[in-house]
Scaffold this motif. Structure first.
Motif, short mmCIF file in Angstrom:
data_model
loop_
_atom_site.label_atom_id
_atom_site.label_comp_id
_atom_site.label_asym_id
_atom_site.label_seq_id
_atom_site.Cartn_x
_atom_site.Cartn_y
_atom_site.Cartn_z
N GLN A 1 0.84 -1.20 0.00
CA GLN A 1 0.00 0.00 0.00
C GLN A 1 0.87 1.25 0.00
O GLN A 1 0.62 2.18 -0.77
CB GLN A 1 -0.92 0.00 1.22
CG GLN A 1 -1.82 1.22 1.28
CD GLN A 1 -2.74 1.18 2.49
OE1 GLN A 1 -2.74 0.25 3.27
NE2 GLN A 1 -3.55 2.20 2.64
N GLN B 1 -5.54 8.48 -3.88
CA GLN B 1 -6.60 7.57 -4.30
C GLN B 1 -6.64 6.33 -3.41
O GLN B 1 -6.61 5.19 -3.89
CB GLN B 1 -6.37 7.17 -5.76
CG GLN B 1 -6.39 8.30 -6.75
CD GLN B 1 -7.77 8.90 -6.88
OE1 GLN B 1 -8.77 8.19 -6.94
NE2 GLN B 1 -7.85 10.21 -6.93
N ASP C 1 -9.05 4.92 -1.80
CA ASP C 1 -10.17 4.02 -2.09
C ASP C 1 -9.87 3.13 -3.30
O ASP C 1 -10.23 1.95 -3.32
CB ASP C 1 -11.46 4.80 -2.33
CG ASP C 1 -12.02 5.41 -1.05
OD1 ASP C 1 -11.64 4.94 0.04
OD2 ASP C 1 -12.84 6.33 -1.16
N VAL C 2 -9.22 3.70 -4.30
CA VAL C 2 -8.87 2.93 -5.49
C VAL C 2 -7.90 1.81 -5.12
O VAL C 2 -8.04 0.68 -5.58
CB VAL C 2 -8.26 3.85 -6.58
CG1 VAL C 2 -7.67 3.03 -7.72
CG2 VAL C 2 -9.29 4.83 -7.09
N GLU D 1 -7.59 0.37 -2.18
CA GLU D 1 -8.33 -0.63 -1.41
C GLU D 1 -9.14 -1.53 -2.34
O GLU D 1 -9.19 -2.75 -2.15
CB GLU D 1 -9.26 0.05 -0.40
CG GLU D 1 -8.55 0.66 0.78
CD GLU D 1 -7.79 -0.36 1.61
OE1 GLU D 1 -8.30 -1.48 1.83
OE2 GLU D 1 -6.68 -0.03 2.04
N GLN D 2 -9.79 -0.94 -3.33
CA GLN D 2 -10.58 -1.73 -4.27
C GLN D 2 -9.69 -2.62 -5.12
O GLN D 2 -10.06 -3.76 -5.43
CB GLN D 2 -11.42 -0.80 -5.15
CG GLN D 2 -12.50 -0.10 -4.38
CD GLN D 2 -13.20 0.98 -5.19
OE1 GLN D 2 -12.95 1.16 -6.38
NE2 GLN D 2 -14.06 1.73 -4.53
N LEU D 3 -8.52 -2.13 -5.48
CA LEU D 3 -7.55 -2.93 -6.23
C LEU D 3 -7.12 -4.15 -5.41
O LEU D 3 -7.09 -5.27 -5.92
CB LEU D 3 -6.35 -2.07 -6.59
CG LEU D 3 -5.25 -2.72 -7.40
CD1 LEU D 3 -5.76 -3.17 -8.76
CD2 LEU D 3 -4.10 -1.73 -7.58
N ALA E 1 -8.79 -5.56 -2.98
CA ALA E 1 -9.95 -6.46 -2.87
C ALA E 1 -10.08 -7.32 -4.12
O ALA E 1 -10.29 -8.54 -4.00
CB ALA E 1 -11.23 -5.65 -2.65
N ALA E 2 -9.89 -6.73 -5.27
CA ALA E 2 -9.98 -7.49 -6.52
C ALA E 2 -8.86 -8.51 -6.63
O ALA E 2 -9.08 -9.68 -6.99
CB ALA E 2 -9.96 -6.55 -7.71
N CYS F 1 -10.57 -5.98 -11.92
CA CYS F 1 -10.40 -4.57 -11.56
C CYS F 1 -11.18 -3.69 -12.53
O CYS F 1 -11.24 -3.97 -13.68
CB CYS F 1 -8.94 -4.16 -11.60
SG CYS F 1 -7.89 -5.07 -10.48
#
Length: 49
Positions: free
Chosen positions: A22, A32, A34-35, A37-39, A41-42, A49
């Motif tokens: 991270q 970014q 949130d981006v 974190e979403q990356l 998660a994917a 993604c």
């Protein structure tokens, strides 16, 4: 002989490695969170993604 690690040790190491990833990504993907974190998660759930 390799030392057997318990789940807590494995998760603690994973947490540390995720933090390093991270921090490195935040050097390139600025502002970014949130981006990122979403990356994660994917990636970790083998999704898209």
């Amino acid at each position: 002989m390799a030392k057997t690690r318990n789940l807590g040790e494995v998760l603690q190491e994973f947490k540390q490695q995720r933090l390093v990833m991270q921090q490195e990504l935040q050097k390139v993907i600025v502002g970014q969170e949130d981006v990122i974190e979403q990356l994660f998660a994917a990636i970790f759930t083998r999704g898209h993604c």
